[in-house]
Design an enzyme around this catalytic site. Sequence first.
Site, short mmCIF file in Angstrom:
data_model
loop_
_atom_site.label_atom_id
_atom_site.label_comp_id
_atom_site.label_asym_id
_atom_site.label_seq_id
_atom_site.Cartn_x
_atom_site.Cartn_y
_atom_site.Cartn_z
N ASP A 106 -4.69 -4.21 6.04
CA ASP A 106 -5.02 -5.10 4.94
C ASP A 106 -3.85 -6.04 4.65
OD1 ASP A 106 -6.61 -6.17 2.91
OD2 ASP A 106 -5.76 -4.83 1.40
N HIS A 133 -2.43 -1.16 -3.45
CA HIS A 133 -3.54 -0.23 -3.31
C HIS A 133 -3.30 0.97 -4.21
CE1 HIS A 133 -4.45 -1.82 1.03
NE2 HIS A 133 -4.91 -2.62 0.09
N SER A 165 0.86 -1.19 0.00
CA SER A 165 0.00 0.00 0.00
C SER A 165 0.90 1.24 0.00
CB SER A 165 -0.95 -0.03 1.20
OG SER A 165 -1.88 1.03 1.14
#
Length: 338
Positions: free
Chosen positions: A278, A185, A158
């Site tokens: 996540d 992401h 991310s």
Amino acid sequence: MRIGIVNDSALAVAALRRALALDTTLEIAWIAGDGEEAVRMAATQTPDLILMDLLMPVMDGVEATRRIMAESPCAIVVVTMDLGRNANQVFDAMGHGAIDAVDTPTLTDSDTKLAAGPLLRKIRNIARLLGGRGQAPHPLAAATPTPTAPRLVAIGASAGGPAALATLLGALPADFGAAVVAVQHVDEAFAQGMAEWLDAQCQLPVRLARAGEVPQAGAVVLAGTNDHLRLTSAGRLIYTPDPCDYLYRPSIDVFFESVVEHWRGEAIGVLLTGMGRDGAQGLKAMRERGFQTIAQDQATSAVYGMPKAAATLGAASEILPLQKIAPRLVMTCGGGRR
């Protein structure tokens, strides 16, 4: 949520003011006209979120992002005109820790809510992320191993991910002995540009994942839409909008969990830099399935959120500095023969 705006355009600042005024939970903490001023403001009045322009005098948004994340870390979203033409700078900023990017809204009296929608949705998701709200884990049924399936390296990243992926993937040899699937992401508007950017820096071919394909050894594919990427029972990649209530899209947890359920060969899970949680539960599921799992260490993470969550859960069988992950993968999967 307290927000700092960094932009040298009076028109852009006015547009951002109008967009933020649509949500009463958002407060403008300060406005800076260039990156150098933003670094000073962030040090004395660190906000919850900074909306960072890229092209500014004195100090640009990439360098300001790097300085702020090193000295006064907070969530940063790149907000600038014509993101497509500035894709390389966007990836550089994300490599230093920016979470996301969006075009500056162009507002008129008739379409204020519509134009502000993409920005406000990203801000609300970040507010949820900062609040620590993730997805609850659910039981997984493991796939039956099949010796003919290649080894799979599943990577999640991310904030800070583009640079981390470039370092990791760029160190893998052209004859690397495993298939690689990465979930970063990033908004789908930048996915193709990111794949091309990484491909130019890697010996392995890098491209977006295509629905229906089976991961192949010696190639890297990236999640390429705002839907989740996952494996089917036949070991093929698909994009799916479900589960709809996940904060992260595409979700690393969704992909890692599908590896546990459906991949019939050996697999390695790698969780890189990023804000939030996540991938932590999915990495834990991979470890419990008997797969090797690696989390990036704190010292080399631009944002030590996701790897920290994985370490806390005991999801990582190894915690390694970024520069040692590729050699570990080569040691396990093979490649680099002379």
